[in-house]
Motif scaffolding. Sequence first.
Motif, PDB file in Angstrom:
ATOM      1  N   GLU A 130     -10.059   3.502   0.002  1.00  0.00           N
ATOM      2  CA  GLU A 130      -8.409   2.917   0.163  1.00  0.00           C
ATOM      3  C   GLU A 130      -7.447   3.654  -0.376  1.00  0.00           C
ATOM      4  OE1 GLU A 130      -8.290  -0.227  -3.022  1.00  0.00           O
ATOM      5  OE2 GLU A 130      -8.603   1.291  -4.619  1.00  0.00           O
ATOM      6  N   PHE A 131      -6.327   3.358   0.024  1.00  0.00           N
ATOM      7  CA  PHE A 131      -4.865   4.063  -0.384  1.00  0.00           C
ATOM      8  C   PHE A 131      -4.801   3.378  -1.928  1.00  0.00           C
ATOM      9  CE2 PHE A 131      -4.388   4.631   4.306  1.00  0.00           C
ATOM     10  CZ  PHE A 131      -4.525   5.876   4.328  1.00  0.00           C
ATOM     11  N   PRO A 132      -3.827   3.835  -2.682  1.00  0.00           N
ATOM     12  CA  PRO A 132      -3.410   2.899  -3.974  1.00  0.00           C
ATOM     13  C   PRO A 132      -2.435   1.689  -3.358  1.00  0.00           C
ATOM     14  CG  PRO A 132      -2.690   5.281  -3.965  1.00  0.00           C
ATOM     15  CD  PRO A 132      -3.287   5.263  -2.639  1.00  0.00           C
ATOM     16  N   GLY A 133      -2.807   0.511  -3.966  1.00  0.00           N
ATOM     17  CA  GLY A 133      -2.147  -0.570  -3.810  1.00  0.00           C
ATOM     18  C   GLY A 133      -2.703  -1.822  -4.369  1.00  0.00           C
ATOM     19  N   GLY A 134      -1.892  -2.918  -4.170  1.00  0.00           N
ATOM     20  CA  GLY A 134      -2.393  -4.106  -4.481  1.00  0.00           C
ATOM     21  C   GLY A 134      -1.501  -5.214  -4.304  1.00  0.00           C
ATOM     22  N   LYS A 135      -1.690  -6.569  -4.935  1.00  0.00           N
ATOM     23  CA  LYS A 135      -1.099  -7.600  -4.675  1.00  0.00           C
ATOM     24  C   LYS A 135       0.413  -7.610  -5.254  1.00  0.00           C
ATOM     25  CE  LYS A 135      -5.277 -10.309  -5.204  1.00  0.00           C
ATOM     26  NZ  LYS A 135      -6.301  -9.308  -5.794  1.00  0.00           N
ATOM     27  N   GLU A 179       2.145  -0.143  -8.009  1.00  0.00           N
ATOM     28  CA  GLU A 179       0.586  -0.171  -7.960  1.00  0.00           C
ATOM     29  C   GLU A 179       0.283   1.457  -7.966  1.00  0.00           C
ATOM     30  OE1 GLU A 179      -2.015  -2.070  -8.008  1.00  0.00           O
ATOM     31  OE2 GLU A 179      -0.756  -4.039  -7.952  1.00  0.00           O
ATOM     32  N   LEU A 220     -14.848  -5.582  -0.719  1.00  0.00           N
ATOM     33  CA  LEU A 220     -15.011  -4.201   0.045  1.00  0.00           C
ATOM     34  C   LEU A 220     -15.329  -3.144  -0.958  1.00  0.00           C
ATOM     35  CD1 LEU A 220     -11.750  -4.622   2.175  1.00  0.00           C
ATOM     36  CD2 LEU A 220     -13.853  -5.542   2.695  1.00  0.00           C
ATOM     37  N   HIS A 276     -13.124 -12.415   1.991  1.00  0.00           N
ATOM     38  CA  HIS A 276     -12.471 -12.830   0.691  1.00  0.00           C
ATOM     39  C   HIS A 276     -10.996 -13.333   1.032  1.00  0.00           C
ATOM     40  CE1 HIS A 276     -11.413  -8.779   1.238  1.00  0.00           C
ATOM     41  NE2 HIS A 276     -10.364  -8.943   0.645  1.00  0.00           N
ATOM     42  N   LEU A 314      -0.700  -6.698   4.590  1.00  0.00           N
ATOM     43  CA  LEU A 314      -0.412  -5.298   4.120  1.00  0.00           C
ATOM     44  C   LEU A 314       0.546  -4.617   4.442  1.00  0.00           C
ATOM     45  CD1 LEU A 314      -4.129  -4.188   4.584  1.00  0.00           C
ATOM     46  CD2 LEU A 314      -3.462  -5.168   2.617  1.00  0.00           C
ATOM     47  N   ARG A 345     -12.949   2.057  -3.643  1.00  0.00           N
ATOM     48  CA  ARG A 345     -12.883   0.547  -4.046  1.00  0.00           C
ATOM     49  C   ARG A 345     -14.266   0.573  -5.114  1.00  0.00           C
ATOM     50  NH1 ARG A 345      -9.079  -2.887  -2.833  1.00  0.00           N
ATOM     51  NH2 ARG A 345     -10.329  -4.704  -3.018  1.00  0.00           N
ATOM     52  N   PRO A 399     -11.055   0.061   4.920  1.00  0.00           N
ATOM     53  CA  PRO A 399     -11.103  -1.235   5.427  1.00  0.00           C
ATOM     54  C   PRO A 399     -10.615  -1.530   7.030  1.00  0.00           C
ATOM     55  CG  PRO A 399     -10.309  -1.200   3.298  1.00  0.00           C
ATOM     56  CD  PRO A 399     -10.428   0.120   3.831  1.00  0.00           C
ATOM     57  N   ILE A 411       1.015  -1.181   0.060  1.00  0.00           N
ATOM     58  CA  ILE A 411      -0.114   0.017  -0.241  1.00  0.00           C
ATOM     59  C   ILE A 411       0.794   1.197  -0.096  1.00  0.00           C
ATOM     60  CG2 ILE A 411      -1.836   1.369   1.222  1.00  0.00           C
ATOM     61  CD1 ILE A 411      -2.832  -1.472   0.585  1.00  0.00           C
ATOM     62  N   VAL A 438      -4.861 -11.371   4.249  1.00  0.00           N
ATOM     63  CA  VAL A 438      -4.016 -10.345   3.504  1.00  0.00           C
ATOM     64  C   VAL A 438      -2.879  -9.795   4.514  1.00  0.00           C
ATOM     65  CG1 VAL A 438      -5.488  -9.566   1.695  1.00  0.00           C
ATOM     66  CG2 VAL A 438      -5.480  -8.266   3.676  1.00  0.00           C
TER      67      VAL A 438
END
Length: 130
Positions: free
Chosen positions: A34-39, A53, A29, A77, A82, A23, A117, A9, A80
């Motif tokens: 959200e803050f920018p981010g991802g897997k 990201e 969710l 889901h 983070l 989102r 979240p 993130i 995670v």
Amino acid sequence: MSSPTKVAIAVVESVGHVLVGTRAADVPLPGMAEFPGGKCHPDETPRSCAVRECREETGLMVTPRDHLATATHTYDHGTVELHFWRCHLTPDLPDLASAAKPFRWVKIEDLSALNFPEANAEVLSMLAGS
Ligand SMILES: Nc1nc2c([nH]c(=O)n2[C@@H]2O[C@H](COP(=O)(O)OP(=O)(O)OP(=O)(O)O)[C@@H](O)[C@H]2O)c(=O)[nH]1
């Protein structure tokens, strides 16, 4: 038990503001802030992933500054892990450079009014105290 999904993130700060998105309706969710981010990709560090990201989602290039926190959380889901990285805009960009929608700049003192979240709670407290 499977290992948690590693997520990075970017907490991007600029003159007392932080970059925040919303989102999409068709993802876990939906509608939350959200803050920018991802897997993270395999073999990608969370630090590099946060920068990638952020660029992909907001169009803005950032420089990672410091690791704020790591939070592990189980949602319906999945679980995670983070990795929150505090980032700044690269020096060629103006303060509060415009970001791709739905990302916008939110004053740090206004973050508590948004619906983030659960896993963001610790970092939001840190920002509120900064
Ligand atoms: N981007 C982002 N994700 C967050 C935050 N807080 C939080 O718990 N998450 C969780 O972290 C995970 C990130 O997944 P994502 O769906 O945004 O990642 P992504 O863009 O790589 O997904 P994709 O591979 O489906 O494109 C989700 O489980 C999401 O609920 C946050 O502030 N920003």
